[in-house]
Design a protein around this motif. Structure first.
Motif, PDB file in Angstrom:
ATOM      1  N   HIS A 259       1.368  -3.647  -8.495  1.00 22.06           N
ATOM      2  CA  HIS A 259       2.054  -3.056  -7.345  1.00 22.06           C
ATOM      3  C   HIS A 259       2.753  -4.144  -6.528  1.00 22.06           C
ATOM      4  O   HIS A 259       3.926  -4.005  -6.151  1.00 22.06           O
ATOM      5  CB  HIS A 259       1.050  -2.314  -6.443  1.00 22.06           C
ATOM      6  CG  HIS A 259       0.425  -1.116  -7.073  1.00 22.06           C
ATOM      7  ND1 HIS A 259      -0.930  -0.989  -7.225  1.00 22.06           N
ATOM      8  CD2 HIS A 259       0.964   0.012  -7.593  1.00 22.06           C
ATOM      9  CE1 HIS A 259      -1.208   0.160  -7.801  1.00 22.06           C
ATOM     10  NE2 HIS A 259      -0.068   0.791  -8.042  1.00 22.06           N
TER      11      HIS A 259
ATOM     12  N   ALA B  92       2.069   1.680  -3.473  1.00 21.43           N
ATOM     13  CA  ALA B  92       0.997   2.108  -4.380  1.00 21.43           C
ATOM     14  C   ALA B  92       0.598   3.563  -4.156  1.00 21.43           C
ATOM     15  O   ALA B  92       0.088   4.217  -5.059  1.00 21.43           O
ATOM     16  CB  ALA B  92      -0.219   1.206  -4.202  1.00 21.43           C
TER      17      ALA B  92
ATOM     18  N   VAL C  60      -5.067  -0.166  -5.486  1.00 16.38           N
ATOM     19  CA  VAL C  60      -3.989  -1.153  -5.441  1.00 16.38           C
ATOM     20  C   VAL C  60      -4.302  -2.375  -6.301  1.00 16.38           C
ATOM     21  O   VAL C  60      -5.446  -2.826  -6.398  1.00 16.38           O
ATOM     22  CB  VAL C  60      -3.688  -1.562  -3.984  1.00 16.38           C
ATOM     23  CG1 VAL C  60      -4.826  -2.393  -3.387  1.00 16.38           C
ATOM     24  CG2 VAL C  60      -2.360  -2.291  -3.876  1.00 16.38           C
TER      25      VAL C  60
ATOM     26  N   LEU D  38       0.824  -1.204   0.000  1.00 18.79           N
ATOM     27  CA  LEU D  38       0.000   0.000   0.000  1.00 18.79           C
ATOM     28  C   LEU D  38       0.863   1.261   0.000  1.00 18.79           C
ATOM     29  O   LEU D  38       0.538   2.245  -0.665  1.00 18.79           O
ATOM     30  CB  LEU D  38      -0.935   0.001   1.211  1.00 18.79           C
ATOM     31  CG  LEU D  38      -1.978  -1.119   1.250  1.00 18.79           C
ATOM     32  CD1 LEU D  38      -2.824  -1.015   2.514  1.00 18.79           C
ATOM     33  CD2 LEU D  38      -2.856  -1.097   0.017  1.00 18.79           C
TER      34      LEU D  38
END
Length: 272
Positions: free
Chosen positions: A132, A123, A128, A120
């Protein structure tokens, strides 16, 4: 002759380019018309960026679950400011987060200590996705490249793959039509069950992405024939993701503008 690239991703999904950079690169590549088709998000269109000198067709790419794999439905000419649709997309991005948590859990069980927070953070503010995760795995040295991450772990049906987008192809097609968009099957070669294409047509599919970088000439010819058989529109694009897929450049796969005119004409006839 004028050309279009109708499949481009930005840093609002799993690409690396800002929308303004997409426009600049498209101009430099001799492209006259583009569509930003981020995965399950319209944030590029609600942001502010200069688009003078190039035609922008509002678009999106919705991901749908099907038999432990996925189908991607592009939508062109969509109404980007429908509040209910933005709420639905927020729900889909939340599903993507839950999906990522489960994929990381599966990787942990396979001996790959990757944390969802790492993905996360990588990203950023994007919706997401697997790319990624693949880039994080490569960056941390668990695989040699993002493609290797797909091949070994997270490709459709792979040991760490999870679908669970919360959307079926028929629903994705319906959503596109409800926001007055033209639903098109993205990169049809990747559809695991090709026999589903006629079923998608019955559900309202209006086009095939015939021209695509990973289509072999025989596949391009096949999908052109299929489009004629079912009376479908023909589209195409590079599927550029910036440095996330550095070998794919904007305009690498392009279509003559006459196909854009057919797309716009179909929208006028369908929705007035």
């Amino acid at each position: 002759m004028r050309y279009a690239d109708l499949h481009i991703h930005t840093n609002f999904s799993d690409g690396t380019l800002k929308p303004a950079e997409v426009v600049l690169l498209a101009k430099k590549s001799g492209i006259d018309c583009i569509s930003i088709t981020d995965h399950d998000t319209l944030k590029a269109y609600t942001s502010s960026f200069p688009s003078e000198g190039i035609e922008l067709i509002p678009g999106i790419e919705l991901s749908a679950d099907i038999d432990n794999s996925e189908a991607h439905i592009l939508g062109y000419g969509i109404e980007t400011r429908e509040r209910w649709f933005q709420d639905k997309l927020a729900e889909l991005c939340e599903n993507r987060l839950k999906r990522m948590e489960e994929m990381c859990r599966k990787l942990n069980l396979l001996g790959i200590p990757v944390k969802v927070d790492e993905v996360l953070a990588f990203a950023g503010n994007s919706c997401v996705g697997r790319l990624h995760l693949a880039r994080v795995l490569a960056k941390k040295g668990f695989v040699l490249s993002p493609q290797a991450a797909f091949n070994k772990y997270i490709a459709d049906g792979g040991p760490a793959y999870v679908s669970k987008f919360g959307l079926k192809p028929r629903e994705a097609i319906r959503l596109m039509l409800e926001v007055k968009g033209i639903p098109v099957l993205a990169h049809p070669y990747s559809l695991a069950n090709q026999n589903l294409i006629p079923e998608f047509v019955k559900a309202g599919l209006m086009g095939l992405e015939v021209f695509y970088p990973e289509h072999r000439p025989s596949q391009t010819e096949h999908y052109q024939k299929l489009a004629r058989e079912y009376g479908l529109l023909v589209t195409g694009g590079s599927d550029c993701h910036g440095q996330a897929k550095p070998e794919i450049k904007i305009g690498m796969t392009k279509i003559p503008y006459e196909l854009v005119e057919k797309l716009k004409d179909a929208k006028r006839k369908k929705f007035g």
